[in-house]
Design a protein around this motif. Structure first.
Motif, PDB file in Angstrom:
ATOM      1  N   ARG A 114      -9.220  -1.160   7.169  1.00  0.00           N
ATOM      2  CA  ARG A 114      -8.708  -0.368   7.868  1.00  0.00           C
ATOM      3  C   ARG A 114      -9.330  -0.436   9.673  1.00  0.00           C
ATOM      4  O   ARG A 114     -10.125  -1.754  10.273  1.00  0.00           O
ATOM      5  CB  ARG A 114      -9.638   1.061   8.333  1.00  0.00           C
ATOM      6  CG  ARG A 114     -10.842   1.475   8.177  1.00  0.00           C
ATOM      7  CD  ARG A 114     -11.910   2.659   8.445  1.00  0.00           C
ATOM      8  NE  ARG A 114     -12.822   3.535   8.806  1.00  0.00           N
ATOM      9  CZ  ARG A 114     -14.172   4.056   8.189  1.00  0.00           C
ATOM     10  NH1 ARG A 114     -13.049   4.871   7.397  1.00  0.00           N
ATOM     11  NH2 ARG A 114     -14.452   4.535   8.971  1.00  0.00           N
ATOM     12  N   TYR A 126      -4.868   2.014   6.812  1.00  0.00           N
ATOM     13  CA  TYR A 126      -5.591   1.193   6.221  1.00  0.00           C
ATOM     14  C   TYR A 126      -4.859  -0.196   5.071  1.00  0.00           C
ATOM     15  O   TYR A 126      -3.492   0.288   5.015  1.00  0.00           O
ATOM     16  CB  TYR A 126      -5.803   2.194   5.077  1.00  0.00           C
ATOM     17  CG  TYR A 126      -6.910   2.842   5.265  1.00  0.00           C
ATOM     18  CD1 TYR A 126      -6.805   4.271   6.479  1.00  0.00           C
ATOM     19  CD2 TYR A 126      -7.933   3.136   4.667  1.00  0.00           C
ATOM     20  CE1 TYR A 126      -7.965   4.684   6.952  1.00  0.00           C
ATOM     21  CE2 TYR A 126      -9.680   4.215   5.248  1.00  0.00           C
ATOM     22  CZ  TYR A 126      -9.267   4.989   5.930  1.00  0.00           C
ATOM     23  OH  TYR A 126      -9.746   5.820   6.810  1.00  0.00           O
ATOM     24  N   TYR A 127      -5.317  -0.730   5.131  1.00  0.00           N
ATOM     25  CA  TYR A 127      -5.088  -2.260   4.289  1.00  0.00           C
ATOM     26  C   TYR A 127      -5.784  -2.770   3.409  1.00  0.00           C
ATOM     27  O   TYR A 127      -7.043  -2.518   3.460  1.00  0.00           O
ATOM     28  CB  TYR A 127      -4.796  -3.545   5.024  1.00  0.00           C
ATOM     29  CG  TYR A 127      -4.557  -3.407   6.936  1.00  0.00           C
ATOM     30  CD1 TYR A 127      -4.671  -2.701   8.437  1.00  0.00           C
ATOM     31  CD2 TYR A 127      -2.732  -3.706   7.080  1.00  0.00           C
ATOM     32  CE1 TYR A 127      -4.249  -3.070   9.622  1.00  0.00           C
ATOM     33  CE2 TYR A 127      -2.131  -3.288   8.459  1.00  0.00           C
ATOM     34  CZ  TYR A 127      -3.164  -2.843   9.140  1.00  0.00           C
ATOM     35  OH  TYR A 127      -2.539  -2.865  10.425  1.00  0.00           O
ATOM     36  N   CYS A 128      -5.152  -3.317   2.438  1.00  0.00           N
ATOM     37  CA  CYS A 128      -5.643  -4.114   1.748  1.00  0.00           C
ATOM     38  C   CYS A 128      -5.610  -5.422   1.519  1.00  0.00           C
ATOM     39  O   CYS A 128      -4.353  -6.327   2.438  1.00  0.00           O
ATOM     40  CB  CYS A 128      -5.042  -2.973  -0.198  1.00  0.00           C
ATOM     41  SG  CYS A 128      -2.909  -3.790  -0.218  1.00  0.00           S
ATOM     42  N   TRP A 176     -10.970  -3.069   0.858  1.00  0.00           N
ATOM     43  CA  TRP A 176      -9.353  -2.604   1.565  1.00  0.00           C
ATOM     44  C   TRP A 176     -10.255  -2.351   3.364  1.00  0.00           C
ATOM     45  O   TRP A 176     -11.400  -2.684   3.118  1.00  0.00           O
ATOM     46  CB  TRP A 176      -9.569  -0.696   1.091  1.00  0.00           C
ATOM     47  CG  TRP A 176      -8.627  -0.322   0.027  1.00  0.00           C
ATOM     48  CD1 TRP A 176      -9.053  -1.024  -1.521  1.00  0.00           C
ATOM     49  CD2 TRP A 176      -7.617  -0.187   0.174  1.00  0.00           C
ATOM     50  NE1 TRP A 176      -7.957  -0.114  -2.071  1.00  0.00           N
ATOM     51  CE2 TRP A 176      -7.223   0.698  -1.379  1.00  0.00           C
ATOM     52  CE3 TRP A 176      -7.118   0.430   0.857  1.00  0.00           C
ATOM     53  CZ2 TRP A 176      -6.058   0.540  -0.907  1.00  0.00           C
ATOM     54  CZ3 TRP A 176      -5.421   0.710   1.068  1.00  0.00           C
ATOM     55  CH2 TRP A 176      -5.461   0.575  -0.187  1.00  0.00           C
ATOM     56  N   GLU A 232       0.587  -1.128  -0.288  1.00  0.00           N
ATOM     57  CA  GLU A 232       0.443  -0.008  -0.171  1.00  0.00           C
ATOM     58  C   GLU A 232       1.039   1.018  -0.083  1.00  0.00           C
ATOM     59  O   GLU A 232       2.014   0.971   0.482  1.00  0.00           O
ATOM     60  CB  GLU A 232      -0.960  -0.256   1.262  1.00  0.00           C
ATOM     61  CG  GLU A 232      -1.622  -0.807   1.314  1.00  0.00           C
ATOM     62  CD  GLU A 232      -1.217  -2.810   2.709  1.00  0.00           C
ATOM     63  OE1 GLU A 232      -2.383  -2.615   3.006  1.00  0.00           O
ATOM     64  OE2 GLU A 232       0.034  -2.233   2.488  1.00  0.00           O
ATOM     65  N   ILE A 257     -13.549   2.848  -4.727  1.00  0.00           N
ATOM     66  CA  ILE A 257     -12.952   1.825  -4.714  1.00  0.00           C
ATOM     67  C   ILE A 257     -12.992   0.984  -6.276  1.00  0.00           C
ATOM     68  O   ILE A 257     -13.706   1.692  -7.035  1.00  0.00           O
ATOM     69  CB  ILE A 257     -12.952   0.404  -3.911  1.00  0.00           C
ATOM     70  CG1 ILE A 257     -11.813  -1.130  -4.362  1.00  0.00           C
ATOM     71  CG2 ILE A 257     -14.440  -0.620  -4.522  1.00  0.00           C
ATOM     72  CD1 ILE A 257     -12.031  -1.669  -3.492  1.00  0.00           C
ATOM     73  N   CYS A 266      -2.224   0.196  -4.048  1.00  0.00           N
ATOM     74  CA  CYS A 266      -2.159  -1.085  -3.157  1.00  0.00           C
ATOM     75  C   CYS A 266      -1.761  -2.054  -4.833  1.00  0.00           C
ATOM     76  O   CYS A 266      -2.602  -2.204  -5.395  1.00  0.00           O
ATOM     77  CB  CYS A 266      -3.568  -2.000  -2.961  1.00  0.00           C
ATOM     78  SG  CYS A 266      -2.286  -3.609  -3.067  1.00  0.00           S
ATOM     79  N   LEU A 302      -5.445   6.499  -1.672  1.00  0.00           N
ATOM     80  CA  LEU A 302      -4.571   4.527  -1.295  1.00  0.00           C
ATOM     81  C   LEU A 302      -4.249   4.113  -3.059  1.00  0.00           C
ATOM     82  O   LEU A 302      -5.765   4.240  -3.850  1.00  0.00           O
ATOM     83  CB  LEU A 302      -5.481   4.527  -0.331  1.00  0.00           C
ATOM     84  CG  LEU A 302      -5.803   4.724   0.746  1.00  0.00           C
ATOM     85  CD1 LEU A 302      -5.545   3.590   1.694  1.00  0.00           C
ATOM     86  CD2 LEU A 302      -4.295   5.785   1.423  1.00  0.00           C
ATOM     87  N   LEU A 307      -8.059   3.006  -3.282  1.00  0.00           N
ATOM     88  CA  LEU A 307      -9.382   3.929  -2.848  1.00  0.00           C
ATOM     89  C   LEU A 307      -9.239   5.184  -3.148  1.00  0.00           C
ATOM     90  O   LEU A 307      -8.273   6.102  -2.512  1.00  0.00           O
ATOM     91  CB  LEU A 307      -9.092   2.847  -1.442  1.00  0.00           C
ATOM     92  CG  LEU A 307      -9.769   3.619  -0.464  1.00  0.00           C
ATOM     93  CD1 LEU A 307     -11.671   2.658  -1.013  1.00  0.00           C
ATOM     94  CD2 LEU A 307      -9.666   3.487   0.801  1.00  0.00           C
ATOM     95  N   TRP A 336      -2.533  -9.481   2.573  1.00  0.00           N
ATOM     96  CA  TRP A 336      -2.486  -8.646   3.000  1.00  0.00           C
ATOM     97  C   TRP A 336      -1.140  -8.332   2.929  1.00  0.00           C
ATOM     98  O   TRP A 336      -0.580  -8.415   2.488  1.00  0.00           O
ATOM     99  CB  TRP A 336      -2.906  -8.559   4.737  1.00  0.00           C
ATOM    100  CG  TRP A 336      -4.355  -9.320   4.877  1.00  0.00           C
ATOM    101  CD1 TRP A 336      -4.587 -10.732   5.053  1.00  0.00           C
ATOM    102  CD2 TRP A 336      -5.751  -8.784   5.403  1.00  0.00           C
ATOM    103  NE1 TRP A 336      -6.071 -11.026   5.425  1.00  0.00           N
ATOM    104  CE2 TRP A 336      -6.110  -9.338   5.250  1.00  0.00           C
ATOM    105  CE3 TRP A 336      -5.301  -7.576   5.684  1.00  0.00           C
ATOM    106  CZ2 TRP A 336      -7.944  -9.024   5.616  1.00  0.00           C
ATOM    107  CZ3 TRP A 336      -7.153  -7.088   5.802  1.00  0.00           C
ATOM    108  CH2 TRP A 336      -8.133  -7.836   6.458  1.00  0.00           C
TER     109      TRP A 336
END
Length: 122
Positions: free
Chosen positions: A38, A94-96, A36, A6, A70, A22, A20, A81, A112
């Motif tokens: 968080r 924030y994670y994808c 996505w 990310e 998205i 990824c 964002l 995002l 992840w």
């Protein structure tokens, strides 16, 4: 092995915007649904948005619907995002994530990223 990285997080004032990104390694990116999520300090991870492999269908959490978008570019192996009208309560890491099918459940995602911090000041 699929790797996700990310980028694009940072500090922004309320009502501001961030995008964002990824980036995903691997030649089968278009076969993965992407999500996505968080996580704010002291809180559980929560779903934000997801998109099918083709990009033809999306899901959003109620808390971000109408503000976040998205999208994905399968030629660039990247999911985005776009976050508009940001609020202090959007502050989180924030994670994808990648999965075979689109779902709101983080438990079902196989891969992840490391996360990117988003901080929204009031």
């Amino acid at each position: 092995q699929v790797q996700l990285v990310e980028s694009g997080g940072g500090l922004v004032q309320a009502e501001g915007s961030l995008r964002l990104s990824c980036a995903v390694s691997g030649r089968t990116f278009s076969s993965y649904a992407m999500g996505w999520f968080r996580q704010a300090p002291g809180q559980e991870r929560e779903f934000v948005a997801a998109i099918t492999g083709s990009g033809g269908s999306t899901l959003y959490a109620d808390s971000v619907k109408g503000r976040f978008t998205i999208s994905r570019d399968n030629a660039k192996n990247t999911v985005y995002l776009q976050m508009n009208s940001l609020k202090p309560e959007d502050t989180a890491v924030y994670y994808c994530a990648a999965n075979e099918r689109v779902t709101r459940s983080g438990r079902e995602y196989d891969y992840w990223g490391q996360g990117t911090q988003v901080t929204v000041s009031s």
